[in-house]
Motif scaffolding. Structure first.
Motif, PDB file in Angstrom:
ATOM      1  N   ILE A 111     -74.062  77.260  43.392  1.00 34.14           N
ATOM      2  CA  ILE A 111     -74.238  76.107  44.273  1.00 34.14           C
ATOM      3  C   ILE A 111     -72.858  75.763  44.822  1.00 34.14           C
ATOM      4  O   ILE A 111     -71.954  75.419  44.050  1.00 34.14           O
ATOM      5  N   PRO A 112     -72.649  75.892  46.112  1.00 30.07           N
ATOM      6  CA  PRO A 112     -71.302  75.673  46.670  1.00 30.07           C
ATOM      7  C   PRO A 112     -70.794  74.261  46.424  1.00 30.07           C
ATOM      8  O   PRO A 112     -71.564  73.294  46.406  1.00 30.07           O
ATOM      9  N   GLY A 113     -69.480  74.156  46.228  1.00 31.78           N
ATOM     10  CA  GLY A 113     -68.862  72.847  46.133  1.00 31.78           C
ATOM     11  C   GLY A 113     -68.888  72.151  47.485  1.00 31.78           C
ATOM     12  O   GLY A 113     -68.990  72.796  48.527  1.00 31.78           O
ATOM     13  N   HIS A 114     -68.810  70.839  47.453  1.00 23.99           N
ATOM     14  CA  HIS A 114     -68.888  70.085  48.709  1.00 23.99           C
ATOM     15  C   HIS A 114     -68.319  68.680  48.512  1.00 23.99           C
ATOM     16  O   HIS A 114     -68.254  68.164  47.396  1.00 23.99           O
ATOM     17  N   PHE A 115     -67.920  68.073  49.607  1.00 21.28           N
ATOM     18  CA  PHE A 115     -67.468  66.693  49.563  1.00 21.28           C
ATOM     19  C   PHE A 115     -68.676  65.761  49.506  1.00 21.28           C
ATOM     20  O   PHE A 115     -69.741  66.074  50.053  1.00 21.28           O
ATOM     21  N   VAL A 116     -68.522  64.638  48.850  1.00 13.17           N
ATOM     22  CA  VAL A 116     -69.595  63.654  48.738  1.00 13.17           C
ATOM     23  C   VAL A 116     -69.167  62.363  49.428  1.00 13.17           C
ATOM     24  O   VAL A 116     -67.995  61.977  49.393  1.00 13.17           O
ATOM     25  N   HIS A 117     -70.109  61.736  50.088  1.00 12.30           N
ATOM     26  CA  HIS A 117     -69.794  60.532  50.859  1.00 12.30           C
ATOM     27  C   HIS A 117     -69.453  59.356  49.949  1.00 12.30           C
ATOM     28  O   HIS A 117     -68.530  58.593  50.210  1.00 12.30           O
ATOM     29  N   ARG A 118     -70.210  59.227  48.865  1.00  8.85           N
ATOM     30  CA  ARG A 118     -69.993  58.094  47.967  1.00  8.85           C
ATOM     31  C   ARG A 118     -70.459  58.461  46.562  1.00  8.85           C
ATOM     32  O   ARG A 118     -71.510  59.079  46.392  1.00  8.85           O
ATOM     33  N   THR A 119     -69.696  58.082  45.559  1.00  9.15           N
ATOM     34  CA  THR A 119     -70.055  58.335  44.162  1.00  9.15           C
ATOM     35  C   THR A 119     -69.664  57.132  43.321  1.00  9.15           C
ATOM     36  O   THR A 119     -68.591  56.561  43.513  1.00  9.15           O
ATOM     37  N   ARG A 120     -70.530  56.765  42.398  1.00  7.56           N
ATOM     38  CA  ARG A 120     -70.229  55.657  41.489  1.00  7.56           C
ATOM     39  C   ARG A 120     -69.722  56.223  40.166  1.00  7.56           C
ATOM     40  O   ARG A 120     -70.377  57.050  39.540  1.00  7.56           O
ATOM     41  N   PHE A 121     -68.544  55.769  39.729  1.00 10.77           N
ATOM     42  CA  PHE A 121     -67.996  56.127  38.421  1.00 10.77           C
ATOM     43  C   PHE A 121     -68.122  54.909  37.499  1.00 10.77           C
ATOM     44  O   PHE A 121     -67.826  53.792  37.898  1.00 10.77           O
ATOM     45  N   SER A 122     -68.537  55.165  36.270  1.00  6.95           N
ATOM     46  CA  SER A 122     -68.800  54.067  35.346  1.00  6.95           C
ATOM     47  C   SER A 122     -68.155  54.308  33.985  1.00  6.95           C
ATOM     48  O   SER A 122     -68.343  55.371  33.382  1.00  6.95           O
ATOM     49  N   ARG A 123     -67.426  53.312  33.508  1.00  7.65           N
ATOM     50  CA  ARG A 123     -66.857  53.353  32.161  1.00  7.65           C
ATOM     51  C   ARG A 123     -67.967  53.194  31.122  1.00  7.65           C
ATOM     52  O   ARG A 123     -67.918  53.810  30.054  1.00  7.65           O
ATOM     53  N   THR A 124     -68.983  52.401  31.443  1.00  7.73           N
ATOM     54  CA  THR A 124     -70.119  52.225  30.534  1.00  7.73           C
ATOM     55  C   THR A 124     -70.869  53.539  30.361  1.00  7.73           C
ATOM     56  O   THR A 124     -71.239  53.921  29.244  1.00  7.73           O
ATOM     57  N   SER A 125     -71.081  54.262  31.462  1.00  5.09           N
ATOM     58  CA  SER A 125     -71.732  55.576  31.368  1.00  5.09           C
ATOM     59  C   SER A 125     -70.908  56.528  30.524  1.00  5.09           C
ATOM     60  O   SER A 125     -71.454  57.345  29.771  1.00  5.09           O
ATOM     61  N   GLY A 126     -69.595  56.419  30.627  1.00  6.71           N
ATOM     62  CA  GLY A 126     -68.718  57.301  29.874  1.00  6.71           C
ATOM     63  C   GLY A 126     -68.925  57.214  28.372  1.00  6.71           C
ATOM     64  O   GLY A 126     -68.773  58.216  27.657  1.00  6.71           O
ATOM     65  N   LYS A 127     -69.296  56.046  27.871  1.00  4.59           N
ATOM     66  CA  LYS A 127     -69.530  55.885  26.424  1.00  4.59           C
ATOM     67  C   LYS A 127     -70.646  56.797  25.932  1.00  4.59           C
ATOM     68  O   LYS A 127     -70.636  57.244  24.779  1.00  4.59           O
ATOM     69  N   SER A 128     -71.605  57.072  26.817  1.00  4.18           N
ATOM     70  CA  SER A 128     -72.736  57.919  26.431  1.00  4.18           C
ATOM     71  C   SER A 128     -72.345  59.371  26.230  1.00  4.18           C
ATOM     72  O   SER A 128     -73.113  60.151  25.677  1.00  4.18           O
ATOM     73  N   PHE A 129     -71.143  59.750  26.672  1.00  6.90           N
ATOM     74  CA  PHE A 129     -70.685  61.131  26.549  1.00  6.90           C
ATOM     75  C   PHE A 129     -69.696  61.306  25.392  1.00  6.90           C
ATOM     76  O   PHE A 129     -69.096  62.371  25.253  1.00  6.90           O
ATOM     77  N   LEU A 130     -69.558  60.268  24.585  1.00  8.18           N
ATOM     78  CA  LEU A 130     -68.613  60.296  23.475  1.00  8.18           C
ATOM     79  C   LEU A 130     -69.349  60.182  22.150  1.00  8.18           C
ATOM     80  O   LEU A 130     -70.265  59.360  22.005  1.00  8.18           O
ATOM     81  N   LEU A 131     -68.960  60.995  21.183  1.00 11.07           N
ATOM     82  CA  LEU A 131     -69.506  60.865  19.836  1.00 11.07           C
ATOM     83  C   LEU A 131     -69.134  59.501  19.270  1.00 11.07           C
ATOM     84  O   LEU A 131     -68.132  58.898  19.690  1.00 11.07           O
ATOM     85  N   PRO A 132     -69.917  58.973  18.310  1.00  6.38           N
ATOM     86  CA  PRO A 132     -69.631  57.639  17.765  1.00  6.38           C
ATOM     87  C   PRO A 132     -68.194  57.450  17.305  1.00  6.38           C
ATOM     88  O   PRO A 132     -67.599  56.392  17.521  1.00  6.38           O
TER      89      PRO A 132
END
Length: 248
Positions: A111-132
Motif C-alpha cells: 500500500i503506497p505511502g501518502h500524505f494525509v490531510h488531517r490526523t488526530r494524535f492522542s496521548r490517551t490512545s497511547g496508553k492503550s499501546f503500553l503494558l501496565p
C-alpha cells in the motif's frame, strides 16, 4: 515565487553553496506567511543543502508547533528535548502515512505511502499501546489511516506515534531487558533509525486492538531507536448500528 527566484542553487541537487541567499529572517517571514507549508519546505529542501539546514533547524520546528501545539509543548516539557534535531522526522510523521511496500515490514502488503490531510494524535490512545508496567510512559498515537477493501487482507489501518523522552522510557528499558532484536534490514521511514518489533518482543497489550477497532491477532507495530512508532492492523467491520453516511 520570490523564494524560488532568490535561490541561485535551485536546479542543483548537489548544492553546497552558502552565499547568495535570502537571510534566515527573510526565509522565516516568507514561510510564516505560507503557514509553514510542508510541501513547499520539502521541495526546496530537496534541491538546496543550505535551505535544508535551515528547514531542519527552524522551519520544521515551527511547522510542528503550529500543527500540534499542545502535543509539541508536552513532548518538550520537564526538560525533555528528545525531539530537538528530529523536527523534520516529526513533521513527516504528523502528515505522512508510510503505508507498506512489498517485501517490507508487514508481510508483503503493498500500500503506497501518502500524505494525509488531517490526523488526530492522542496521548490517551497511547496508553492503550503500553503494558501496565509501562503506563507511566507518554506515547502519542494517531487514529488509524484506513485503507479499505484490500483483497484478502480486508480493511487495513495504519497508525503511527511518538514517545516522549524515549531514551528514558520504561518501554525502552524493557526492550533491552528482554534482549529484543532490531530488524536486520528495515529502518524507520521517518528518521532511518533501526526498529524493534513489539509483537516479537511480546509487548502488544490486549487494549491496543480494542482501541483501534481491530482484530486481536491482526495488529503489529514497531518502535525505532528514536521513539517513533508505526504499525498496521486489520480493522473490524462496522456493525449496522455503527454505519455512517457522508453529509455534503
Amino acid at each position: 515565487m520570490l523564494v524560488t527566484k532568490q535561490f541561485r542553487c535551485i536546479h542543483s541537487s548537489t548544492c553546497v553553496c552558502t552565499k547568495g541567499h535570502l537571510s534566515e529572517d527573510a526565509i522565516y517571514l516568507v514561510f510564516q506567511h505560507e503557514n509553514w507549508n510542508p510541501t513547499f519546505i520539502a521541495k526546496l529542501s530537496c534541491v538546496c543543502k543550505w535551505f535544508d539546514d535551515i528547514a531542519k533547524r527552524v522551519l520544521w520546528k515551527e511547522f510542528c508547533r503550529t500543527r500540534a501545539p499542545k502535543m509539541m509543548l508536552d513532548l518538550q516539557s520537564n526538560g525533555s528535548h528528545n525531539v530537538d534535531g528530529n523536527w523534520k522526522a516529526l513533521g513527516k510523521l504528523l502528515i505522512y502515512c508510510s503505508g507498506s511496500r512489498k517485501g517490507g515490514l508487514f508481510n508483503g502488503i503493498h500500500i503506497p505511502g501518502h500524505f494525509v490531510h488531517r490526523t488526530r494524535f492522542s496521548r490517551t490512545s497511547g496508553k492503550s499501546f503500553l503494558l501496565p508496567q509501562c503506563r507511566t510512559d507518554v506515547l502519542y498515537v494517531s487514529d488509524p489511516c484506513e485503507h479499505l477493501d484490500q483483497g484478502d487482507e480486508g480493511d487495513v489501518g495504519f497508525f503511527r506515534g511518538v514517545f516522549k523522552s524515549f531514551s528514558l522510557s520504561r518501554v525502552r528499558q524493557m526492550l533491552i531487558h528482554r534482549e529484543a532484536k532490531l530488524h536486520p534490514t528495515e529502518v524507520c521511514p521517518y528518521c532511518k533509525a533501526k526498529l524493534w518489533n513489539m509483537l516479537q518482543a511480546k509487548m502488544v497489550p490486549r487494549s491496543a486492538p480494542n482501541r483501534l477497532g481491530a482484530y486481536d491477532d491482526c495488529i503489529e507495530y514497531y518502535v525505532c531507536l528514536n521513539g517513533h512508532m508505526l504499525g498496521i492492523c486489520t480493522l473490524l467491520p462496522l456493525s449496522d448500528s455503527e454505519e455512517v453516511s457522508d453529509v455534503e
